[in-house]
Design a protein around this motif. Sequence first.
Motif, PDB file in Angstrom:
ATOM      1  N   MET A 465       0.827  -1.414  -0.041  1.00 43.13           N
ATOM      2  CA  MET A 465       0.119  -0.030  -0.058  1.00 43.13           C
ATOM      3  C   MET A 465       0.817   1.244  -0.035  1.00 43.13           C
ATOM      4  O   MET A 465       0.720   2.342  -0.654  1.00 43.13           O
ATOM      5  CB  MET A 465      -0.976   0.161   1.175  1.00 43.13           C
ATOM      6  CG  MET A 465      -1.951   1.112   1.429  1.00 43.13           C
ATOM      7  SD  MET A 465      -2.986   0.788   2.831  1.00 43.13           S
ATOM      8  CE  MET A 465      -3.596  -0.522   2.629  1.00 43.13           C
ATOM      9  N   PHE A 466       1.850   1.315   0.715  1.00 42.67           N
ATOM     10  CA  PHE A 466       2.646   2.290   0.759  1.00 42.67           C
ATOM     11  C   PHE A 466       3.552   2.755  -0.357  1.00 42.67           C
ATOM     12  O   PHE A 466       3.498   3.939  -1.114  1.00 42.67           O
ATOM     13  CB  PHE A 466       3.890   2.119   2.097  1.00 42.67           C
ATOM     14  CG  PHE A 466       4.912   2.985   2.274  1.00 42.67           C
ATOM     15  CD1 PHE A 466       4.684   4.310   2.602  1.00 42.67           C
ATOM     16  CD2 PHE A 466       6.185   2.991   1.416  1.00 42.67           C
ATOM     17  CE1 PHE A 466       5.741   5.367   2.754  1.00 42.67           C
ATOM     18  CE2 PHE A 466       7.106   3.934   1.418  1.00 42.67           C
ATOM     19  CZ  PHE A 466       7.156   5.264   2.084  1.00 42.67           C
ATOM     20  N   GLU A 468       2.289   1.778  -3.538  1.00 48.16           N
ATOM     21  CA  GLU A 468       1.573   2.356  -4.264  1.00 48.16           C
ATOM     22  C   GLU A 468       1.080   3.885  -4.135  1.00 48.16           C
ATOM     23  O   GLU A 468       1.074   4.805  -5.050  1.00 48.16           O
ATOM     24  CB  GLU A 468       0.192   1.607  -4.251  1.00 48.16           C
ATOM     25  CG  GLU A 468       0.356   0.315  -5.065  1.00 48.16           C
ATOM     26  CD  GLU A 468       0.363   0.153  -6.384  1.00 48.16           C
ATOM     27  OE1 GLU A 468       0.180   1.242  -6.835  1.00 48.16           O
ATOM     28  OE2 GLU A 468       0.898  -0.695  -6.820  1.00 48.16           O
ATOM     29  N   SER A 469       1.044   4.282  -2.829  1.00 50.01           N
ATOM     30  CA  SER A 469       0.803   5.665  -2.297  1.00 50.01           C
ATOM     31  C   SER A 469       1.952   6.556  -2.904  1.00 50.01           C
ATOM     32  O   SER A 469       1.680   7.788  -3.458  1.00 50.01           O
ATOM     33  CB  SER A 469       0.579   5.699  -1.033  1.00 50.01           C
ATOM     34  OG  SER A 469       0.560   7.110  -0.516  1.00 50.01           O
ATOM     35  N   HIS A 473       1.800   9.623  -5.607  1.00 48.19           N
ATOM     36  CA  HIS A 473       1.922  10.985  -5.067  1.00 48.19           C
ATOM     37  C   HIS A 473       3.517  11.236  -4.678  1.00 48.19           C
ATOM     38  O   HIS A 473       3.932  11.066  -3.510  1.00 48.19           O
ATOM     39  CB  HIS A 473       1.014  11.237  -4.005  1.00 48.19           C
ATOM     40  CG  HIS A 473      -0.187  11.185  -4.182  1.00 48.19           C
ATOM     41  ND1 HIS A 473      -0.994  12.084  -4.927  1.00 48.19           N
ATOM     42  CD2 HIS A 473      -1.215  10.336  -3.894  1.00 48.19           C
ATOM     43  CE1 HIS A 473      -2.354  11.955  -5.153  1.00 48.19           C
ATOM     44  NE2 HIS A 473      -2.701  10.543  -4.515  1.00 48.19           N
TER      45      HIS A 473
END
Length: 628
Positions: A465-466, A468-469, A473
Amino acid sequence: MSSNANGHRTQGVGALVLGAIGVVYGDIGTSPLYTLKECFGGSHKIPFSPDSVYGILSLIFWALMIVVSIKYVIFIMRADNNGEGGILALMALALRGTERTRTRWFLMVLGIFGASMFFGDGMITPAVSVLSAVEGLTLINPALEHYVLPVAIAVLIGLFAIQRFGTASVGKLFGPIMLLWFGALGVLGLTEIVSHPMVLKALNPYYAITFIVEHKIHAFFVMGSVVLAITGAEALYADMGHFGSFPIRAAWFGFVLPALVLNYFGQGALIINDPTTVVNPFYLLVPESIRWMMIILATFATVIASQAVISGAFSVARQAVQLGYCPRLDILHTSEQEIGQIYIPFINWLLMLIVILLVVSFKSSSNLAAAYGIAVTTEMVMATILTFVVMRRIWKWHIGLISVGIALLLIVDLTFFAANAIKIPEGGWFPLAIGAVTFTLLTTWKRGRELLFQRLSEDALPLDMFVESVGAHPPHQVEGTAVFMTGSRTGVPHALLHNLKHNKVLHERNVLLTVATEDVPYIEEKDRLKVESLGYNFWRIEATYGFKEEPDIHQILGLCESMHELSFDMMETSFFLARETLIASKVPGMAIWREKLFVWMSKNATKATDFFKIPTNRVVELGTQVEL
């Protein structure tokens, strides 16, 4: 001479047999110095008679045959963990065949406690061996008795002082000296046996059984001294990785066992001919004109026996570090050729301090003999139980067959253990105390690391998840590569989060590096690394080592380039480590005193930069506070 895949040199069988005689059999080879003397001495004296001599000799002979020859040389040495032996290697092998959590916990306790008792044995062996050799001075001149302790202490200090220089050069002398020692044992014993050949009838187990039946409780007490003849048997298995099973077996059956039996029986023949020689049958077996030469040779032999135990303590300590039971320690290699020759300063000086305190406190080998044996017999019981698991789970032997065999071995082991247990008030408490302290430290560190990992994982963000985040951004990027050391394969390293939070930047390439240790001694180069791209210039690298290997960042990065085409410029690479400030708390996990102990151990552990051989000028440490 060539090298195998694991870094060990391949030598001729003759050289390996000679090396095994010099290193493996040092401890058990010096047992004739004091064993028979203690059987007839001590606080539980056996009334002297020729039949009692035959009975004790028969007990010693069959202890050597059952415990050393059958149990260790024939059976336990089959339980090799990729060629390696020792109680921790045996534990790792037993765990490999066990899945149930409660059973695994029980086996781990057995292995760790066995390893803990090894350190107690490692402290007593140098003290009792060197003292027993130097005590021969009193037979040359009783006035020299006052010099026994100072000479023994001087020899021991010299022994520990030379450890930092390594044993590569000195080790070449071990084989020839011990060859001479065992040769002398055999010749001296045979010479006396010729004058009283009837002593050989003690080879018949009938005399051991008769002795036990007639003397009953006294025979039980004597078993506590008979066990001195087999101290060092665990070294056969522990040193298997250095020499291989065949050279150790060949040395035992072809030379060492015959020499020991001849000497014990020669001492027995001497006592039968002259009962007054029971005060020190070993040295009185030697002609008076050359007794001084035997004292010198015995001192060398006991130093070599002590050296083997000290080296074994270094090896066990390193295995404990790699398997996660001990804090990181400074481990220095003393040989460019032999991977097994290491030096651990902390262990060395701690051993020296306690050994000297033992010599000063107990003052004689007879007093120390009371403390000797309980550690060895405890480890023997542990090894027997672990071997049963290996036979059943790994080798798939028939349960009925191995149950009978293990039961018989356990009866012998437990008899020796019980006979030594009565010596606890006389000195046997010492190795038990050392074992208990060591066991507490090892299990506290293991549990503390699990607890720390659990606490860190609770707050960790999912890695996928990190990434991808960050990809969606992206923050400001700087040139170079950032390597984040982490124990988690799924969570974001705390050092990465802290760097992003405080510095507001990411490097153009980010590597998450996990170093793990498996329960095998060595890992093949082709299986060393697992490299995975996570996208957005994030990489995950998992490096795996065996418990007899040491992690090396330079090696890991070199393999990344040669095997996975992932190159690193060290001057453009920064290593980020989380420096945890641990706080003991009342949160459920461990007792508060154990948490405080773990915090203290963590503060005194070797820095990760030194342990993983990371260039200090390329390291960035970011602090984090963790409540245990």
